[in-house]
Motif scaffolding. Structure first.
Motif, PDB file in Angstrom:
ATOM      1  N   LEU A  39       0.828  -1.204   0.000  1.00 51.42           N
ATOM      2  CA  LEU A  39       0.000   0.000   0.000  1.00 51.42           C
ATOM      3  C   LEU A  39       0.865   1.258   0.000  1.00 51.42           C
ATOM      4  O   LEU A  39       0.649   2.177  -0.796  1.00 51.42           O
ATOM      5  CB  LEU A  39      -0.931   0.008   1.217  1.00 51.42           C
ATOM      6  CG  LEU A  39      -1.760   1.281   1.410  1.00 51.42           C
ATOM      7  CD1 LEU A  39      -2.778   1.430   0.289  1.00 51.42           C
ATOM      8  CD2 LEU A  39      -2.443   1.268   2.755  1.00 51.42           C
ATOM      9  N   VAL A  40       1.887   1.282   0.867  1.00 50.12           N
ATOM     10  CA  VAL A  40       2.747   2.464   0.942  1.00 50.12           C
ATOM     11  C   VAL A  40       3.570   2.603  -0.337  1.00 50.12           C
ATOM     12  O   VAL A  40       3.787   3.719  -0.824  1.00 50.12           O
ATOM     13  CB  VAL A  40       3.641   2.426   2.204  1.00 50.12           C
ATOM     14  CG1 VAL A  40       4.583   3.604   2.255  1.00 50.12           C
ATOM     15  CG2 VAL A  40       2.781   2.407   3.459  1.00 50.12           C
ATOM     16  N   ILE A  41       4.013   1.490  -0.934  1.00 55.96           N
ATOM     17  CA  ILE A  41       4.740   1.561  -2.210  1.00 55.96           C
ATOM     18  C   ILE A  41       3.844   2.158  -3.296  1.00 55.96           C
ATOM     19  O   ILE A  41       4.286   2.974  -4.103  1.00 55.96           O
ATOM     20  CB  ILE A  41       5.262   0.173  -2.630  1.00 55.96           C
ATOM     21  CG1 ILE A  41       6.465  -0.218  -1.779  1.00 55.96           C
ATOM     22  CG2 ILE A  41       5.639   0.140  -4.104  1.00 55.96           C
ATOM     23  CD1 ILE A  41       6.982  -1.620  -2.025  1.00 55.96           C
ATOM     24  N   LEU A  82      11.214   4.153   2.192  1.00 55.52           N
ATOM     25  CA  LEU A  82      10.171   4.596   3.115  1.00 55.52           C
ATOM     26  C   LEU A  82       9.095   3.534   3.376  1.00 55.52           C
ATOM     27  O   LEU A  82       8.736   3.308   4.541  1.00 55.52           O
ATOM     28  CB  LEU A  82       9.525   5.894   2.625  1.00 55.52           C
ATOM     29  CG  LEU A  82       8.427   6.446   3.533  1.00 55.52           C
ATOM     30  CD1 LEU A  82       9.001   6.853   4.886  1.00 55.52           C
ATOM     31  CD2 LEU A  82       7.721   7.603   2.870  1.00 55.52           C
ATOM     32  N   PRO A  83       8.553   2.857   2.366  1.00 54.83           N
ATOM     33  CA  PRO A  83       7.533   1.840   2.648  1.00 54.83           C
ATOM     34  C   PRO A  83       8.037   0.728   3.562  1.00 54.83           C
ATOM     35  O   PRO A  83       7.307   0.257   4.433  1.00 54.83           O
ATOM     36  CB  PRO A  83       7.172   1.281   1.271  1.00 54.83           C
ATOM     37  CG  PRO A  83       7.578   2.319   0.307  1.00 54.83           C
ATOM     38  CD  PRO A  83       8.733   3.039   0.921  1.00 54.83           C
ATOM     39  N   LEU A 110       7.999  -2.060   8.617  1.00 56.80           N
ATOM     40  CA  LEU A 110       8.771  -2.745   9.655  1.00 56.80           C
ATOM     41  C   LEU A 110       8.667  -2.030  11.000  1.00 56.80           C
ATOM     42  O   LEU A 110       8.687  -2.675  12.056  1.00 56.80           O
ATOM     43  CB  LEU A 110      10.229  -2.900   9.227  1.00 56.80           C
ATOM     44  CG  LEU A 110      10.438  -3.832   8.026  1.00 56.80           C
ATOM     45  CD1 LEU A 110      11.912  -3.907   7.655  1.00 56.80           C
ATOM     46  CD2 LEU A 110       9.876  -5.222   8.286  1.00 56.80           C
ATOM     47  N   THR A 111       8.530  -0.714  10.985  1.00 58.61           N
ATOM     48  CA  THR A 111       8.319   0.015  12.238  1.00 58.61           C
ATOM     49  C   THR A 111       6.968  -0.358  12.831  1.00 58.61           C
ATOM     50  O   THR A 111       6.858  -0.604  14.037  1.00 58.61           O
ATOM     51  CB  THR A 111       8.410   1.538  12.010  1.00 58.61           C
ATOM     52  OG1 THR A 111       9.715   1.849  11.504  1.00 58.61           O
ATOM     53  CG2 THR A 111       8.177   2.308  13.293  1.00 58.61           C
ATOM     54  N   TYR A 167       9.868  -7.762  -2.486  1.00 55.42           N
ATOM     55  CA  TYR A 167       8.657  -7.675  -3.305  1.00 55.42           C
ATOM     56  C   TYR A 167       8.464  -6.272  -3.849  1.00 55.42           C
ATOM     57  O   TYR A 167       7.877  -6.082  -4.894  1.00 55.42           O
ATOM     58  CB  TYR A 167       7.416  -8.086  -2.498  1.00 55.42           C
ATOM     59  CG  TYR A 167       7.294  -9.574  -2.335  1.00 55.42           C
ATOM     60  CD1 TYR A 167       6.966 -10.391  -3.402  1.00 55.42           C
ATOM     61  CD2 TYR A 167       7.515 -10.156  -1.098  1.00 55.42           C
ATOM     62  CE1 TYR A 167       6.860 -11.756  -3.253  1.00 55.42           C
ATOM     63  CE2 TYR A 167       7.401 -11.526  -0.933  1.00 55.42           C
ATOM     64  CZ  TYR A 167       7.082 -12.316  -2.014  1.00 55.42           C
ATOM     65  OH  TYR A 167       6.982 -13.653  -1.855  1.00 55.42           O
ATOM     66  N   GLY A 168       8.955  -5.281  -3.122  1.00 55.42           N
ATOM     67  CA  GLY A 168       8.855  -3.902  -3.575  1.00 55.42           C
ATOM     68  C   GLY A 168      10.040  -3.479  -4.412  1.00 55.42           C
ATOM     69  O   GLY A 168      10.179  -2.316  -4.751  1.00 55.42           O
TER      70      GLY A 168
END
Length: 188
Positions: free
Chosen positions: A43-45, A53-54, A59-60, A129-130
């Motif tokens: 989603l973030v990617i 960043l994603p 992970l955070t 994957y990203g």
């Protein structure tokens, strides 16, 4: 891990020391555990594009809950008599937190950090994957080419790295936790 540690420790110490917001913090942390990391990553990617960043966000989000919950529980479980004695000796709230609660909660705090670190190592493979590489690249590339030796090799590297993280935290625990607390943990 650094970002998750700052967030999780700060919130866990605050909530555990004040005794306020524990239920809300634990509920939100457990909700965070339910978020599928790969879904959050993708989603973030999709929103910000392919960059680190994603992975950092995903992970955070994965690492904060065990740190927060264990820190909160560790501080809350400190013997009230020890806190009362520290206050009776004239310690301020900050003094009680840093000189009594944190040292006595350290075994649980380190457990939360260790759990988070191992989860991050195991889950960081999804960064591949990203398109961001890492050890997961061997697994993703191996699966796409039906090269199972590459998949097994990448998996073994991830498992070995997780064992190294486990070993580092075991040594760290022996170095920083009071021997009296280690003995109490073994007997219970």
């Amino acid at each position: 891990m650094l970002l998750a540690t700052v967030i999780g420790l700060a919130l866990g110490l605050l909530v555990g020391h004040t005794g306020r917001g524990g239920f809300l913090a634990a509920s939100l942390a457990n909700l965070g555990r339910a978020i599928p990391t790969i879904g959050l990553l993708l989603l973030v990617i999709t929103v910000v594009g392919v960059n680190p960043l994603p992975v950092i966000v995903a992970l955070t989000a994965l690492a904060v809950p065990p740190i927060l919950v264990n820190t909160n529980e560790g501080v809350r479980s400190v013997d009230p008599d020890a806190k009362d004695a520290a206050q009776g000796m004239g310690m301020t709230g900050w003094g009680v937190l840093w000189k009594v609660e944190v040292p006595m909660a350290l075994p649980l705090i380190l457990l939360g950090l260790r759990t988070a670190a191992i989860q991050v190592v195991a889950t960081a493979t999804i960064a591949a994957y990203g398109g961001l590489g890492g050890l997961g690249r061997y697994i993703v590339d191996g699966l796409s080419r039906n090269d199972y030796q590459l998949v097994v090799g990448g998996s073994i590297l991830v498992v070995l790295l997780a064992f190294v993280v486990q070993l580092v935290f075991t040594v760290l625990r022996r170095l920083v936790v009071s021997r009296g607390l280690l003995g109490a943990a073994k007997s219970s």
